[in-house]
Design a protein around this motif. Sequence first.
Motif, PDB file in Angstrom:
ATOM      1  N   UNK A 210       3.663  -4.816 -10.708  1.00 49.18           N
ATOM      2  CA  UNK A 210       2.623  -5.703 -11.241  1.00 49.18           C
ATOM      3  C   UNK A 210       1.270  -5.540 -10.575  1.00 49.18           C
ATOM      4  N   UNK A 211       1.201  -4.750  -9.510  1.00 46.92           N
ATOM      5  CA  UNK A 211      -0.070  -4.464  -8.838  1.00 46.92           C
ATOM      6  C   UNK A 211      -0.740  -3.306  -9.573  1.00 46.92           C
ATOM      7  N   UNK A 212      -1.406  -3.626 -10.676  1.00 41.57           N
ATOM      8  CA  UNK A 212      -1.880  -2.595 -11.595  1.00 41.57           C
ATOM      9  C   UNK A 212      -3.017  -1.755 -11.033  1.00 41.57           C
ATOM     10  N   UNK A 213      -3.791  -2.319 -10.114  1.00 36.02           N
ATOM     11  CA  UNK A 213      -4.893  -1.525  -9.555  1.00 36.02           C
ATOM     12  C   UNK A 213      -4.550  -0.946  -8.179  1.00 36.02           C
ATOM     13  N   UNK A 214      -3.273  -1.077  -7.773  1.00 35.41           N
ATOM     14  CA  UNK A 214      -2.767  -0.482  -6.525  1.00 35.41           C
ATOM     15  C   UNK A 214      -3.562  -0.951  -5.294  1.00 35.41           C
ATOM     16  N   UNK A 215      -3.983  -2.201  -5.317  1.00 29.99           N
ATOM     17  CA  UNK A 215      -4.760  -2.744  -4.198  1.00 29.99           C
ATOM     18  C   UNK A 215      -3.874  -3.421  -3.158  1.00 29.99           C
ATOM     19  N   UNK A 216      -2.589  -3.629  -3.491  1.00 32.90           N
ATOM     20  CA  UNK A 216      -1.709  -4.370  -2.599  1.00 32.90           C
ATOM     21  C   UNK A 216      -1.897  -5.867  -2.696  1.00 32.90           C
ATOM     22  N   UNK A 217      -2.705  -6.307  -3.682  1.00 34.58           N
ATOM     23  CA  UNK A 217      -2.960  -7.733  -3.896  1.00 34.58           C
ATOM     24  C   UNK A 217      -2.806  -8.054  -5.379  1.00 34.58           C
ATOM     25  N   UNK A 218      -2.734  -9.355  -5.687  1.00 37.69           N
ATOM     26  CA  UNK A 218      -2.575  -9.797  -7.070  1.00 37.69           C
ATOM     27  C   UNK A 218      -3.692 -10.749  -7.460  1.00 37.69           C
TER      28      UNK A 218
END
Length: 356
Positions: A210-218
């Motif tokens: 679910x972390x679509x932008x691969x930032x490690x955050x939601x």
Amino acid sequence: AKIASQPSNLQTPKDALRVRLTEVFLRLQEDLELHRDKLPRALDLAGFSTGESRDLIFPCFDEHFSYSSLDQEEFFKFVKEFTILDLKRQAELFEKFDADGSGRIDPDELADLLKSVGVCPLAHVVKGLVLEVGDGEMVTSLGPAEFQKVLKILRERDGFTLQEVHDLTALFERCDYDGNGRLDNREIGRVLHSLGYSPDHKFDEVLAETDFDHSGTLSKKDFMFFMRRIREREIAFIQKFFNVHDTDGRLGLSFEELEEMLMSLGHLPDRVAMQQTLAQLDLADLDRDFNFSEVWCFIELFRKQEGLPVEDMTEAEDAFQKYAGNPIASTDLMARVLRSLGYHVSFHDAQRAAAM
């Protein structure tokens, strides 16, 4: 490839849909192309696809496109063609479960329909949907248009009731300690702990989905999708235990079977706390069996209350407010809270407990 344009604030339903699809495209595209394999995720994010229509995605793509990826306008075209197939599937499902051919289905038939396509029809969710479609009244049956509205609501809210969305949104904001509008790994862990999940609960795999932008955050939107995935997995997990402990030949768990199930899940159930939790859910009759939806609601509440009797919870909350006074307490303050409750703990004991 056509150049993706940034979404603008447009008001008509058609334009609002285009804005939403543009946002999804921009999040998932690579070199202004959306790969075929990302379509299920794209439709989920756009609020189009749930379990009952997922199998339509790739046949629809293969019928209309010969390449492995889509530019932005092609993605819009795909969604249009998918919507046509989806509406046809909805009509077929409705007709299949309209047993008497009356053109309407009752709430029980709605639950059976959702179950047949892989959507777990928790009773409180179905009731909430029917009430919402009926403008606050518990209607006895639904027509095709009302059924389509039910699916639309399910998809837009990731399968949660309106109250659950409000509660999860408030929890997101409460656990977003730095106020940046996103939850990091530690803050996500605190959310799950607030919902009663074990500190050992593993969520890395779901976060990666679910972390679509691969930032490690939601973000808040991604968080709702994350919680949907967490709940789907947890429902499947609890269902297995429910089936194992339903041993008396009747459909549902007795109070004793429910107690055994809690022990199998790693809890040390207090019978008084169990009875009080059931009473909070208007399930005080202990001579009856509890269906899966009731057991699910019980476990959610039992976990949130840490399996404590009401009087123990009240005492703990009062002590916390007296010594801490805010949602976050330091370790030394927590040691004072615990000592005020009669526990003999050192600073290091409190530190280890806070780290769990």
